[in-house]
Design a protein around this motif. Sequence first.
Motif, PDB file in Angstrom:
ATOM      1  N   GLY A  17     -12.973   2.164   9.672  1.00 52.27           N
ATOM      2  CA  GLY A  17     -12.165   3.314  10.074  1.00 52.27           C
ATOM      3  C   GLY A  17     -12.377   4.520   9.168  1.00 52.27           C
ATOM      4  N   ILE A  18     -11.285   5.225   8.905  1.00 52.59           N
ATOM      5  CA  ILE A  18     -11.357   6.449   8.096  1.00 52.59           C
ATOM      6  C   ILE A  18     -11.870   6.128   6.698  1.00 52.59           C
ATOM      7  N   GLY A  19     -11.431   4.995   6.138  1.00 55.32           N
ATOM      8  CA  GLY A  19     -11.850   4.625   4.781  1.00 55.32           C
ATOM      9  C   GLY A  19     -13.355   4.463   4.675  1.00 55.32           C
ATOM     10  N   VAL A  38      -7.848  -6.101   2.818  1.00 57.51           N
ATOM     11  CA  VAL A  38      -7.217  -7.427   2.766  1.00 57.51           C
ATOM     12  C   VAL A  38      -8.089  -8.524   3.367  1.00 57.51           C
ATOM     13  N   ARG A  39      -9.110  -8.135   4.148  1.00 61.82           N
ATOM     14  CA  ARG A  39      -9.970  -9.156   4.765  1.00 61.82           C
ATOM     15  C   ARG A  39     -10.833  -9.849   3.708  1.00 61.82           C
ATOM     16  N   ASP A  40     -11.404 -11.019   4.115  1.00 67.39           N
ATOM     17  CA  ASP A  40     -12.324 -11.725   3.227  1.00 67.39           C
ATOM     18  C   ASP A  40     -13.592 -10.900   3.016  1.00 67.39           C
ATOM     19  N   ASP A  64      -4.027  -6.698  -1.629  1.00 68.86           N
ATOM     20  CA  ASP A  64      -2.994  -6.012  -0.866  1.00 68.86           C
ATOM     21  C   ASP A  64      -2.419  -4.890  -1.739  1.00 68.86           C
ATOM     22  N   VAL A  65      -2.536  -3.651  -1.318  1.00 67.03           N
ATOM     23  CA  VAL A  65      -2.070  -2.542  -2.167  1.00 67.03           C
ATOM     24  C   VAL A  65      -0.563  -2.572  -2.424  1.00 67.03           C
ATOM     25  N   SER A  66       0.177  -3.323  -1.605  1.00 66.73           N
ATOM     26  CA  SER A  66       1.623  -3.374  -1.843  1.00 66.73           C
ATOM     27  C   SER A  66       1.990  -4.409  -2.914  1.00 66.73           C
ATOM     28  N   ASN A  91      -6.266   5.449   0.813  1.00 63.80           N
ATOM     29  CA  ASN A  91      -6.458   5.555   2.272  1.00 63.80           C
ATOM     30  C   ASN A  91      -5.812   4.410   3.040  1.00 63.80           C
ATOM     31  N   ALA A  92      -5.761   3.196   2.448  1.00 68.82           N
ATOM     32  CA  ALA A  92      -5.259   2.023   3.192  1.00 68.82           C
ATOM     33  C   ALA A  92      -3.882   2.327   3.758  1.00 68.82           C
ATOM     34  N   GLY A  93      -3.675   1.915   4.991  1.00 71.48           N
ATOM     35  CA  GLY A  93      -2.369   2.143   5.597  1.00 71.48           C
ATOM     36  C   GLY A  93      -2.242   1.356   6.876  1.00 71.48           C
ATOM     37  N   ASP A 163       9.493   4.691  10.589  1.00 72.08           N
ATOM     38  CA  ASP A 163       9.069   4.129   9.301  1.00 72.08           C
ATOM     39  C   ASP A 163       7.728   4.744   8.872  1.00 72.08           C
ATOM     40  N   TYR A 164       6.797   4.860   9.819  1.00 72.42           N
ATOM     41  CA  TYR A 164       5.481   5.430   9.513  1.00 72.42           C
ATOM     42  C   TYR A 164       5.634   6.897   9.073  1.00 72.42           C
ATOM     43  N   CYS A 165       6.411   7.670   9.830  1.00 70.26           N
ATOM     44  CA  CYS A 165       6.588   9.097   9.486  1.00 70.26           C
ATOM     45  C   CYS A 165       7.200   9.250   8.098  1.00 70.26           C
ATOM     46  N   SER A 167       7.055   7.136   5.638  1.00 65.69           N
ATOM     47  CA  SER A 167       6.089   6.740   4.606  1.00 65.69           C
ATOM     48  C   SER A 167       5.123   7.888   4.311  1.00 65.69           C
ATOM     49  N   LYS A 168       4.695   8.605   5.348  1.00 67.32           N
ATOM     50  CA  LYS A 168       3.719   9.681   5.139  1.00 67.32           C
ATOM     51  C   LYS A 168       4.369  10.926   4.528  1.00 67.32           C
ATOM     52  N   ALA A 169       5.637  11.186   4.883  1.00 68.74           N
ATOM     53  CA  ALA A 169       6.360  12.285   4.230  1.00 68.74           C
ATOM     54  C   ALA A 169       6.520  11.958   2.738  1.00 68.74           C
ATOM     55  N   PRO A 194      -4.787  13.702   8.289  1.00 70.54           N
ATOM     56  CA  PRO A 194      -5.596  13.603   9.512  1.00 70.54           C
ATOM     57  C   PRO A 194      -4.703  13.677  10.751  1.00 70.54           C
ATOM     58  N   GLY A 195      -5.338  14.117  11.842  1.00 73.11           N
ATOM     59  CA  GLY A 195      -4.642  14.138  13.139  1.00 73.11           C
ATOM     60  C   GLY A 195      -4.936  12.857  13.902  1.00 73.11           C
ATOM     61  N   ILE A 196      -5.499  12.990  15.101  1.00 70.20           N
ATOM     62  CA  ILE A 196      -5.792  11.819  15.937  1.00 70.20           C
ATOM     63  C   ILE A 196      -7.257  11.450  15.724  1.00 70.20           C
ATOM     64  N   ILE A 197      -7.480  10.335  15.022  1.00 75.85           N
ATOM     65  CA  ILE A 197      -8.833   9.952  14.607  1.00 75.85           C
ATOM     66  C   ILE A 197      -9.206   8.628  15.281  1.00 75.85           C
ATOM     67  N   HIS A 198     -10.438   8.553  15.792  1.00 74.29           N
ATOM     68  CA  HIS A 198     -10.961   7.348  16.453  1.00 74.29           C
ATOM     69  C   HIS A 198     -11.102   6.199  15.464  1.00 74.29           C
ATOM     70  N   THR A 199     -10.203   5.252  15.473  1.00 73.79           N
ATOM     71  CA  THR A 199     -10.338   4.059  14.611  1.00 73.79           C
ATOM     72  C   THR A 199      -9.627   2.901  15.305  1.00 73.79           C
ATOM     73  N   ASP A 200      -9.649   1.734  14.658  1.00 72.13           N
ATOM     74  CA  ASP A 200      -8.911   0.585  15.209  1.00 72.13           C
ATOM     75  C   ASP A 200      -7.420   0.896  15.315  1.00 72.13           C
TER      76      ASP A 200
HETATM   77  P1  NAP Z   1      -7.536   1.140  10.314  1.00 71.73           P
HETATM   78  O1  NAP Z   1      -8.762   1.351  11.111  1.00 71.73           O
HETATM   79  O2  NAP Z   1      -6.455   0.285  10.879  1.00 71.73           O
HETATM   80  O3  NAP Z   1      -7.951   0.605   8.862  1.00 71.73           O
HETATM   81  C1  NAP Z   1      -6.951   0.381   7.908  1.00 71.73           C
HETATM   82  C2  NAP Z   1      -7.581  -0.031   6.600  1.00 71.73           C
HETATM   83  O4  NAP Z   1      -6.519  -0.261   5.668  1.00 71.73           O
HETATM   84  C3  NAP Z   1      -8.363  -1.337   6.726  1.00 71.73           C
HETATM   85  O5  NAP Z   1      -9.529  -1.253   5.945  1.00 71.73           O
HETATM   86  C4  NAP Z   1      -7.405  -2.363   6.151  1.00 71.73           C
HETATM   87  O6  NAP Z   1      -8.033  -3.442   5.493  1.00 71.73           O
HETATM   88  C5  NAP Z   1      -6.676  -1.540   5.099  1.00 71.73           C
HETATM   89  N1  NAP Z   1      -5.372  -2.137   4.793  1.00 71.73           N
HETATM   90  C6  NAP Z   1      -4.349  -2.384   5.639  1.00 71.73           C
HETATM   91  N2  NAP Z   1      -3.324  -2.950   4.971  1.00 71.73           N
HETATM   92  C7  NAP Z   1      -3.727  -3.068   3.686  1.00 71.73           C
HETATM   93  C8  NAP Z   1      -3.122  -3.558   2.507  1.00 71.73           C
HETATM   94  N3  NAP Z   1      -1.885  -4.067   2.518  1.00 71.73           N
HETATM   95  N4  NAP Z   1      -3.824  -3.513   1.357  1.00 71.73           N
HETATM   96  C9  NAP Z   1      -5.081  -3.020   1.328  1.00 71.73           C
HETATM   97  N5  NAP Z   1      -5.710  -2.534   2.404  1.00 71.73           N
HETATM   98  C10 NAP Z   1      -5.033  -2.559   3.568  1.00 71.73           C
HETATM   99  O7  NAP Z   1      -6.816   2.519   9.990  1.00 71.73           O
HETATM  100  P2  NAP Z   1      -7.382   4.021   9.934  1.00 71.73           P
HETATM  101  O8  NAP Z   1      -7.075   4.650  11.224  1.00 71.73           O
HETATM  102  O9  NAP Z   1      -8.752   4.052   9.393  1.00 71.73           O
HETATM  103  O10 NAP Z   1      -6.342   4.633   8.878  1.00 71.73           O
HETATM  104  C11 NAP Z   1      -6.655   4.885   7.526  1.00 71.73           C
HETATM  105  C12 NAP Z   1      -5.560   5.769   6.936  1.00 71.73           C
HETATM  106  O11 NAP Z   1      -5.499   6.990   7.667  1.00 71.73           O
HETATM  107  C13 NAP Z   1      -4.165   5.152   7.032  1.00 71.73           C
HETATM  108  O12 NAP Z   1      -3.424   5.484   5.872  1.00 71.73           O
HETATM  109  C14 NAP Z   1      -3.554   5.846   8.238  1.00 71.73           C
HETATM  110  O13 NAP Z   1      -2.145   5.884   8.183  1.00 71.73           O
HETATM  111  C15 NAP Z   1      -4.181   7.221   8.131  1.00 71.73           C
HETATM  112  N6  NAP Z   1      -4.240   7.976   9.391  1.00 71.73           N
HETATM  113  C16 NAP Z   1      -4.885   7.492  10.487  1.00 71.73           C
HETATM  114  C17 NAP Z   1      -4.923   8.263  11.645  1.00 71.73           C
HETATM  115  C18 NAP Z   1      -5.633   7.822  12.901  1.00 71.73           C
HETATM  116  O14 NAP Z   1      -5.498   8.494  13.933  1.00 71.73           O
HETATM  117  N7  NAP Z   1      -6.416   6.760  12.891  1.00 71.73           N
HETATM  118  C19 NAP Z   1      -4.290   9.506  11.672  1.00 71.73           C
HETATM  119  C20 NAP Z   1      -3.626   9.958  10.543  1.00 71.73           C
HETATM  120  C21 NAP Z   1      -3.619   9.188   9.391  1.00 71.73           C
HETATM  121  P3  NAP Z   1      -8.841  -4.592   6.310  1.00 71.73           P
HETATM  122  O15 NAP Z   1     -10.053  -3.912   6.843  1.00 71.73           O
HETATM  123  O16 NAP Z   1      -9.130  -5.592   5.264  1.00 71.73           O
HETATM  124  O17 NAP Z   1      -7.917  -5.062   7.387  1.00 71.73           O
END
Ligand code: NAP
Length: 260
Positions: A17-19, A38-40, A64-66, A91-93, A163-165, A167-169, A194-200
Amino acid sequence: MSSSPKRVALVTGGSRGIGLGIALALAESGFDLAINGVRDEADVAGSLTTLRKRGATAFYFQGDVSSPEDRTSMLDGIREEFGRLDVLVNNAGVAPKVRADILEATEESFDRVLGINLKGPYFLTQGAARWMIEQRSADANFRGVIVNISSVSATEASINRGDYCISKAGVAMATQLWAHRLAEFGIAVYEIRPGIIHTDMSAAVAEKYDRLIANGLTVENRWGEPEDVGRAVAMLARGDLTYATGNVLNIDGGLTLRRL
Ligand code: NAP
């Protein structure tokens, strides 16, 4: 132990994803990479190979970042492998598992989302900052950079994921606090929304956003891609933006642009 000759960046959630978009952009800008998730490790082998093909030394730190223990072992592992940390990208979220109206949403979801999206990056920043201050006192040229990936949800209220909003605020305030506290050590702290980004993460609601984007949700009429965020982080990590700590970059195609 000798330290890595290149600047080293830790990208949490950096294997997809974004990371991954951020990690790839940093590799292209000459950084070595520590990615976390968190994956293997076996599940992220492809991402490590891609980063190495771009010239980076890259290692995976599962955790796990938490979790305080996982954050400590991640930083210890980076010290062991690289001997330095120049850039932290929080970035993780996660999104809530269920998008529930705030009249119905559970405390369990609140605790999970706040733990990963806010408490994790806040205290990972504390640990990384202490190490960066140590590096700065050993080398006056050391330039630390911390980038928090929040979201347009830091300001846009979605009543089916409060909850998500929140956390980001919170991440937005954390950015200001750390920018203030760390400036004296030459460590710059930024926030990217970021706005609306193509990811899982957005895949589950892709049809809804296809429709909204077609109807003018953004002024740049397309989805955002992980590379859009990656480019912005690489610019900040390289130090191209100066005298600007605490700033917010909206990588959202104009979603939050006020319009009449
Ligand atoms: P994603 O595709 O779901 O990927 C999330 C990543 O975070 C994965 O690599 C996952 O690890 C990791 N992660 C989840 N829980 C974790 C934990 N407890 N400890 C460590 N790593 C953890 O999400 P994404 O869309 O790329 O989002 C990345 C960031 O951008 C997030 O903070 C999200 O809130 C923010 N964001 C996303 C969008 C959007 O439209 N996609 C928009 C605005 C902001 P694994 O790969 O091991 O599962």
